[in-house]
Design a protein around this motif. Structure first.
Motif, mmCIF file in Angstrom:
data_model
loop_
_atom_site.group_PDB
_atom_site.id
_atom_site.type_symbol
_atom_site.label_atom_id
_atom_site.label_comp_id
_atom_site.label_asym_id
_atom_site.label_seq_id
_atom_site.Cartn_x
_atom_site.Cartn_y
_atom_site.Cartn_z
ATOM 1 N N SER A 37 -6.584 -3.820 16.458
ATOM 2 C CA SER A 37 -7.077 -5.167 16.160
ATOM 3 C C SER A 37 -7.600 -5.260 14.737
ATOM 4 O O SER A 37 -7.373 -6.258 14.041
ATOM 5 N N ARG A 38 -8.311 -4.226 14.297
ATOM 6 C CA ARG A 38 -8.848 -4.246 12.934
ATOM 7 C C ARG A 38 -7.732 -4.180 11.901
ATOM 8 O O ARG A 38 -7.823 -4.805 10.836
ATOM 9 N N GLN A 39 -6.683 -3.448 12.208
ATOM 10 C CA GLN A 39 -5.541 -3.401 11.298
ATOM 11 C C GLN A 39 -4.862 -4.764 11.211
ATOM 12 O O GLN A 39 -4.455 -5.201 10.133
ATOM 13 N N VAL A 40 -4.770 -5.443 12.356
ATOM 14 C CA VAL A 40 -4.189 -6.788 12.377
ATOM 15 C C VAL A 40 -5.046 -7.744 11.563
ATOM 16 O O VAL A 40 -4.532 -8.566 10.792
ATOM 17 N N GLU A 41 -6.367 -7.648 11.746
ATOM 18 C CA GLU A 41 -7.270 -8.531 10.997
ATOM 19 C C GLU A 41 -7.126 -8.319 9.495
ATOM 20 O O GLU A 41 -7.236 -9.262 8.717
ATOM 21 N N LYS A 42 -6.869 -7.101 9.097
ATOM 22 C CA LYS A 42 -6.767 -6.811 7.665
ATOM 23 C C LYS A 42 -5.502 -7.396 7.066
ATOM 24 O O LYS A 42 -5.508 -7.931 5.969
ATOM 25 N N ARG A 43 -4.406 -7.281 7.753
ATOM 26 C CA ARG A 43 -3.160 -7.723 7.115
ATOM 27 C C ARG A 43 -2.752 -9.145 7.494
ATOM 28 O O ARG A 43 -2.047 -9.807 6.723
ATOM 29 N N LYS A 44 -3.185 -9.644 8.664
ATOM 30 C CA LYS A 44 -2.902 -11.026 9.077
ATOM 31 C C LYS A 44 -1.418 -11.368 8.968
ATOM 32 O O LYS A 44 -1.040 -12.460 8.538
ATOM 33 N N LEU A 45 -0.566 -10.413 9.356
ATOM 34 C CA LEU A 45 0.863 -10.658 9.219
ATOM 35 C C LEU A 45 1.632 -10.486 10.530
ATOM 36 O O LEU A 45 2.861 -10.479 10.509
ATOM 37 N N THR A 46 0.950 -10.312 11.659
ATOM 38 C CA THR A 46 1.676 -10.110 12.907
ATOM 39 C C THR A 46 2.304 -11.408 13.373
ATOM 40 O O THR A 46 1.832 -12.500 13.052
ATOM 41 N N GLU A 47 3.336 -11.301 14.134
ATOM 42 C CA GLU A 47 4.086 -12.477 14.586
ATOM 43 C C GLU A 47 3.233 -13.413 15.427
ATOM 44 O O GLU A 47 3.409 -14.621 15.397
ATOM 45 N N LEU A 48 2.304 -12.867 16.212
ATOM 46 C CA LEU A 48 1.558 -13.689 17.151
ATOM 47 C C LEU A 48 0.182 -14.069 16.653
ATOM 48 O O LEU A 48 -0.587 -14.679 17.386
ATOM 49 N N TYR A 207 -11.022 -10.031 20.906
ATOM 50 C CA TYR A 207 -10.669 -9.069 19.860
ATOM 51 C C TYR A 207 -9.804 -7.953 20.428
ATOM 52 O O TYR A 207 -8.839 -7.502 19.792
ATOM 53 N N VAL A 208 -10.105 -7.512 21.644
ATOM 54 C CA VAL A 208 -9.291 -6.510 22.331
ATOM 55 C C VAL A 208 -7.889 -7.053 22.590
ATOM 56 O O VAL A 208 -6.886 -6.346 22.429
ATOM 57 N N THR A 209 -7.813 -8.341 22.983
ATOM 58 C CA THR A 209 -6.520 -8.937 23.295
ATOM 59 C C THR A 209 -5.615 -8.981 22.074
ATOM 60 O O THR A 209 -4.388 -8.866 22.194
ATOM 61 N N VAL A 210 -6.191 -9.137 20.893
ATOM 62 C CA VAL A 210 -5.392 -9.082 19.658
ATOM 63 C C VAL A 210 -4.647 -7.753 19.582
ATOM 64 O O VAL A 210 -3.440 -7.713 19.317
ATOM 65 N N GLY A 211 -5.379 -6.655 19.821
ATOM 66 C CA GLY A 211 -4.753 -5.335 19.770
ATOM 67 C C GLY A 211 -3.749 -5.120 20.889
ATOM 68 O O GLY A 211 -2.689 -4.529 20.675
ATOM 69 N N LEU A 212 -4.076 -5.591 22.096
ATOM 70 C CA LEU A 212 -3.156 -5.434 23.228
ATOM 71 C C LEU A 212 -1.848 -6.166 22.974
ATOM 72 O O LEU A 212 -0.759 -5.623 23.211
ATOM 73 N N SER A 213 -1.935 -7.404 22.484
ATOM 74 C CA SER A 213 -0.716 -8.179 22.243
ATOM 75 C C SER A 213 0.095 -7.583 21.096
ATOM 76 O O SER A 213 1.321 -7.535 21.153
ATOM 77 N N GLU A 214 -0.574 -7.115 20.059
ATOM 78 C CA GLU A 214 0.124 -6.506 18.924
ATOM 79 C C GLU A 214 0.865 -5.250 19.347
ATOM 80 O O GLU A 214 1.975 -4.981 18.873
ATOM 81 N N ASP A 215 0.281 -4.499 20.273
ATOM 82 C CA ASP A 215 0.882 -3.235 20.715
ATOM 83 C C ASP A 215 1.840 -3.424 21.889
ATOM 84 O O ASP A 215 2.414 -2.458 22.382
ATOM 85 N N GLY A 216 1.978 -4.663 22.361
ATOM 86 C CA GLY A 216 2.893 -4.931 23.460
ATOM 87 C C GLY A 216 2.384 -4.490 24.819
ATOM 88 O O GLY A 216 3.183 -4.208 25.719
ATOM 89 N N ASN A 217 1.048 -4.447 24.982
ATOM 90 C CA ASN A 217 0.462 -4.000 26.249
ATOM 91 C C ASN A 217 0.130 -5.182 27.155
ATOM 92 O O ASN A 217 0.056 -6.325 26.712
ATOM 93 N N MET A 218 -0.088 -4.885 28.434
ATOM 94 C CA MET A 218 -0.522 -5.911 29.369
ATOM 95 C C MET A 218 -1.881 -6.451 28.949
ATOM 96 O O MET A 218 -2.698 -5.721 28.386
#
Length: 492
Positions: A37-48, A207-218
């Protein structure tokens, strides 16, 4: 010790160890997700998680906006006003107010519906003769009256942004996308520590859901401020009324059915939190009952899915987080007999206790930091303030463990679909609280004095290693009982 006492001693220690091991796995997996999630927050480039989605004039599928309400007089007018401000081609949007109310909410809702209908808004109020199957039944009835290809759903206390549909619908160009969840913030989060706790907890989960969705988890997603594809809902048979968390149940079934989900944290709807401890109790017992029931109901199906090991571990961790919280209350109950019959000063138990307390500290710190990041809380607070918030944050989870434990017991006894609406904001009064709320408060009183007795016994026997846990129990349950006293005095 006699044989029976020895067997109980080993049993209690094995249970304690099992909970600690599972909690350790849960913490490690959550730390992994938070890192993502923190990596996603830093780059703000994920599809979702883009801040905006392209507005495409050639993609405006028909949408039915569903508003399930029941005795929501304090918020129903602002909900209808907000939804009627949604920016979307009028010919492709209809608004259905699904009214299950038994009070003057119906008159307030009908007046607003008439007002906007006269202005040309495609809006209707739909009532049922009987409130069968509660919210799930209301939604099932609503979709039978709908004409849209998609369902946007908002609970009564929500206020979506005006561009909600313009920012969410383009994602459904992917035909495999079955449902989409957006971010939620809370306008009354600073009313008290109870509301701040809830905002922090929800913020952490988002915040956890950001990481779960980025990693393709349930993921376990909310049933409000979301959009569902009609064909997905129909393929799954709609919402299930036999569980108290029909939204989570439908989300699990969709993911097991290989429908994709999207999570858009930057599309934020405003909501309201329960401000009274009685409303909070009722809500969390229902959540615990529904989440625990859903976990065991879908466990076999989850294990039958083809998943890589890491994704399966995350699925287990997510689905069984509610039983894990309920099991913490089992540790509270075991602490007194353990203090009587077990020498807690032995090296093995010392290590188990220290590992458990260390994991709790790590988990609490990451919860607080994740919540502050997700809810945009001022990051300049001193370490003392963060630590104090973290400790009080942990304290409130212990009464929640009791609520989830009670909910799990009720689910085991077959009480699964019972639904009591959660009053929000100022629309609360303890006189209207259901019986389960009084039962939960009685359990709080019992647990407070039980843990107090446990500390006295532990000190007499020199078994000090569980005293920090029991002290924290007393603080947590003492806070909820103090809030109950304040609430009773306020309405006396």
């Amino acid at each position: 010790m006699n044989t029976l006492t020895t067997l109980f001693s080993y049993f209690a220690q094995v249970v304690f160890l099992a909970v600690v091991i599972y909690f350790a796995i849960y913490v490690v997996l959550e730390l992994r997700v938070l890192l993502i999630s923190r990596q996603v927050e830093k780059r703000k480039l994920t599809e979702l998680a883009r801040t905006t989605a392209p507005v495409e004039d050639n993609f405006h599928p028909s949408v039915s906006v569903l508003l399930p309400i029941c005795n929501e007089s304090a918020v129903v007018q602002r909900l209808i006003d907000a939804v009627c401000r949604l920016q979307y081609p009028a010919q492709f949007m209809e608004i259905l107010v699904l009214d299950d109310s038994s009070d003057h909410t119906s008159k307030l809702a009908q007046a607003r519906v008439n007002h906007f209908a006269q202005q040309g808004v495609n809006i209707r109020l739909i009532r049922r003769n009987k409130r069968k199957h509660f919210k799930a039944g209301n939604l099932l009835n609503g979709i039978q009256e709908s004409s849209g290809e998609f369902f946007a759903i908002f609970d009564a206390d929500f206020v979506p942004p005006e561009d909600f549909l313009l920012r969410t619908m383009p994602y459904f160009k992917d035909p495999a996308l079955g449902f989409l969840q957006t971010g939620i913030d809370y306008e009354n989060r600073d009313v008290s520590f109870l509301t701040r706790f809830q905002a922090m907890e929800m913020g952490h989960q988002q915040y956890v859901t950001v990481g779960l969705s980025e990693d393709g988890n349930m993921a376990s997603l909310s049933g409000s401020s979301c959009v569902w594809r009609k064909t997905c809902v129909e393929a799954l048979g709609g919402w299930n009324a036999t569980t108290a968390t029909e939204d989570v149940d439908l989300g699990y079934r969709a993911q097991f059915g290989h429908w994709k989900y999207a999570y858009l944290p930057d599309v934020i709807s405003m909501s309201m939190l329960p401000e009274s401890i009685s409303a909070f109790r009722t809500q969390r017992e229902r959540w615990g009952r529904g989440l625990i029931h859903s976990a065991f109901k879908h466990a076999l199906e989850m294990f039958q899915q083809s998943m890589p090991l890491m994704k399966r571990l995350h699925a287990i961790s997510m689905m069984f987080s509610a039983p894990l919280l309920a099991s913490i209350y089992v540790l509270i109950l075991l602490s007194l007999p353990l203090s009587f019959i077990v020498n807690l000063e032995n090296a093995n138990f010392q290590w188990i206790a220290l590992i458990f307390f260390g994991l709790v500290a790590i988990w609490a710190l990451n919860n607080v930091l994740g919540a502050r990041q997700s809810t945009r809380i001022d990051g300049k607070a001193c370490i003392f303030h963060i630590s104090w918030d973290g400790y009080r944050y942990v304290c409130i989870f212990l009464p929640m463990a009791w609520y989830y434990f009670a909910g799990g017991v009720r689910a085991l006894l077959g009480i699964r679909g019972e639904f009591h609406r959660t009053p929000k904001g100022h629309d609360e009064h303890p006189a209207s609280a259901p019986l389960i709320t009084r039962v939960l408060m009685t359990g709080e009183i019992f647990t407070f004095f039980y843990s107090l007795l446990t500390m006295l016994v532990a000190c007499q026997h020199g078994n000090y290693f569980l005293v920090p846990m029991n002290f924290t129990v007393c603080v947590g349950f003492g806070m909820t009982l103090f809030w109950s006293w304040q609430e009773k005095r306020k309405h006396a």
